[in-house]
Write a protein that holds these residues in place. Structure first.
Motif, PDB file in Angstrom:
ATOM      1  N   LEU A 267     -75.859 -47.138 -30.727  1.00  0.00           N
ATOM      2  CA  LEU A 267     -74.554 -46.989 -31.373  1.00  0.00           C
ATOM      3  C   LEU A 267     -73.645 -48.135 -30.943  1.00  0.00           C
TER       4      LEU A 267
ATOM      5  N   THR B 157     -68.728 -46.111 -28.842  1.00  0.00           N
ATOM      6  CA  THR B 157     -68.812 -44.737 -28.348  1.00  0.00           C
ATOM      7  C   THR B 157     -67.446 -44.304 -27.850  1.00  0.00           C
TER       8      THR B 157
ATOM      9  N   GLN C 115     -66.397 -45.784 -37.246  1.00  0.00           N
ATOM     10  CA  GLN C 115     -67.451 -45.851 -36.248  1.00  0.00           C
ATOM     11  C   GLN C 115     -68.610 -44.959 -36.674  1.00  0.00           C
TER      12      GLN C 115
ATOM     13  N   TRP D 210     -71.752 -42.417 -35.684  1.00  0.00           N
ATOM     14  CA  TRP D 210     -72.097 -41.441 -34.663  1.00  0.00           C
ATOM     15  C   TRP D 210     -73.472 -40.830 -34.920  1.00  0.00           C
ATOM     16  N   SER D 211     -74.197 -40.568 -33.831  1.00  0.00           N
ATOM     17  CA  SER D 211     -75.492 -39.893 -33.918  1.00  0.00           C
ATOM     18  C   SER D 211     -75.630 -38.913 -32.763  1.00  0.00           C
TER      19      SER D 211
ATOM     20  N   LYS E 219     -78.964 -39.337 -30.808  1.00  0.00           N
ATOM     21  CA  LYS E 219     -78.999 -40.418 -29.824  1.00  0.00           C
ATOM     22  C   LYS E 219     -78.129 -40.094 -28.604  1.00  0.00           C
ATOM     23  N   TYR E 220     -77.077 -39.320 -28.824  1.00  0.00           N
ATOM     24  CA  TYR E 220     -76.125 -39.021 -27.749  1.00  0.00           C
ATOM     25  C   TYR E 220     -76.654 -37.995 -26.749  1.00  0.00           C
TER      26      TYR E 220
ATOM     27  N   SER F  83     -64.933 -41.336 -37.796  1.00  0.00           N
ATOM     28  CA  SER F  83     -66.349 -41.366 -37.448  1.00  0.00           C
ATOM     29  C   SER F  83     -67.192 -40.896 -38.625  1.00  0.00           C
TER      30      SER F  83
ATOM     31  N   GLU G   4     -74.814 -41.520 -39.387  1.00  0.00           N
ATOM     32  CA  GLU G   4     -75.578 -42.725 -39.776  1.00  0.00           C
ATOM     33  C   GLU G   4     -75.867 -42.781 -41.266  1.00  0.00           C
TER      34      GLU G   4
END
Length: 414
Positions: free
Chosen positions: A167, A170, A191, A193-194, A197-198, A404, A407
């Motif tokens: 990303l 963050t 931005q 955000w995933s 992945k977080y 935000s 993806e």
């Protein structure tokens, strides 16, 4: 000439001036200044990040004209006048405006009494106010390095935020390590955000932090409303071995019942409420003990008069305070919050994001930091003032918070 009820003499407590001051010493702040006929003045914070001018207009056009001639001592009646007198109640703009007036009036009352605000509220319940700082970095190693720096400065509690691999940006990670200002452009930046992945990164961050910092320092983390309740429960469970002080704003709280599901899956303490505007936003969460810390802030929830009600309700249900204290709250709010913190019996912790030197110069203040704690000082009132001449040299600058997207382009919670 305004006479008292007996018609005898001018009331020295009558409000004769009330005005809004907008300034931008590094970021935008909105301040209310109220003065009585006796020459006593008080200030209150009215900053609503990214919507500052909406509050300034509400105050100038609808609130402050109604103050002139009123008795500044009648804080509760004035609060009720602006709350009940507005058919369209609550909301961030209305409650921020009411809060600014309320805090300024408490400032005046304490100055008139010749005592620090915490004494007027009932006296100190502790020696100082434990605060937490913000350690952040683009990687886990960078965040741990910053956390060591905060510990060396004397902090007993540290919030951990790190970048997420894959990303570009963050939440909570910034170039400035003592100041964090997310409002980064005149129009909102976007931005990506995933959650996938977080989620794996936070347990790794806490594992590294415990290894580097040990178990004596309190560790906190802010999710910033980005998870579903079941995802939040999973993250809380994954963090349990590292004993976090709290997991903050793990899911949007419009549906307060969401936190019941989170509670079923984790014993990690939960904190929420920096965007709340009234006790009604938190009533179920507190009544059912679905949270451990209420983060409602004086500036956005009607000031001292209303947040005191929230704190009393919380006390009945073993919920502690943990007030929001980011850079977008001016020193006037921080000063008032510290007096509240020093008094309130069910205090938990206070967020403390430092202001820039320019902001500190515009808002001279009595509060001080030492060994992980802040003390509001013993000056009459809440101990914070505004240098209006200096404030005028920092004109308003349009600044918006980011938004935000997932993806795939779907709008998400920032």
């Amino acid at each position: 000439m305004t006479l008292d009820r007996a018609g005898s003499a001018p009331n020295k407590h009558a409000i004769v001036d009330a005005r809004v001051i907008v300034t931008c010493p590094g970021r935008n702040f909105v301040t209310v200044r109220i003065e009585t006929r006796g020459g006593v003045h008080g200030i209150g914070d009215a900053t609503l990040n990214g919507r500052e001018l909406a509050v300034a207009s509400y105050l100038t056009d609808h609130v402050l004209p109604c103050l002139i001639g009123r008795d500044a001592r009648q804080i509760e009646d004035i609060w009720q006048f602006f709350y009940r007198g507005a058919y369209w109640r609550r909301g961030p703009v209305t409650m921020t405006a009411i809060a600014a007036v309320d805090v300024a009036l408490w400032d005046i009352k304490a100055k008139t009494a010749g005592m620090p605000l915490y004494d007027l509220l009932g006296g100190a319940s502790r020696r100082g106010v434990m605060v937490y700082g913000h350690a952040n970095g683009g990687t886990i190693d960078e965040t741990i390095e910053q956390a060591r720096h905060y510990r060396a400065m004397g902090y007993k509690a540290i919030r951990l935020q790190s970048g997420v691999p894959g990303l570009a940006a963050t939440y909570g990670v910034s170039r400035d390590k003592l100041f964090y200002e997310p409002a980064d452009s005149a129009r909102p930046t976007e931005q990506v955000w995933s959650t996938a992945k977080y989620l794996p990164t936070v347990p790794k961050l806490f594992e590294a932090a415990r290894e580097a910092l040990g178990w004596e320092v309190h560790l906190l983390h802010d999710v910033h409303h980005r998870l579903t309740p079941i995802e939040a429960g999973r993250l809380g469970k994954d963090l349990e071995p590292f004993r976090p002080f709290w997991l903050e704003d793990c899911t949007p709280a419009e549906n307060q019942e969401s936190f019941r599901l989170i509670r079923q899956h984790t014993t990690t303490p939960l904190a929420v409420g920096e965007v709340f505007n009234s006790v009604w936003d938190a009533k179920q969460l507190i009544d059912e003990q679905l949270i451990d810390y209420i983060r409602t802030t004086l500036v956005h929830a009607g000031g001292i008069s209303h947040v005191r009600r929230i704190a009393h309700l919380a006390e009945l249900n073993n919920v502690r305070t943990g007030f929001h204290g980011a850079t977008d709250l001016s020193p006037a709010c921080m000063g008032a919050a510290l007096h509240f913190d020093l008094w309130v019996p069910n205090f938990g912790i206070q967020e403390y994001m430092r202001h820039t030197a320019e902001t500190d110069a515009v808002f001279p203040h009595a509060y001080t930091f030492d060994q992980g704690e802040l003390h509001p000082g013993d000056a009459p009132g809440h101990g914070v003032d505004i240098d209006e001449k200096l404030a005028a040299t920092f004109p308003y600058r349009a600044a918006s918070l980011p938004i935000s997207r997932l993806e795939d382009g779907t709008m998400s919670d920032w």
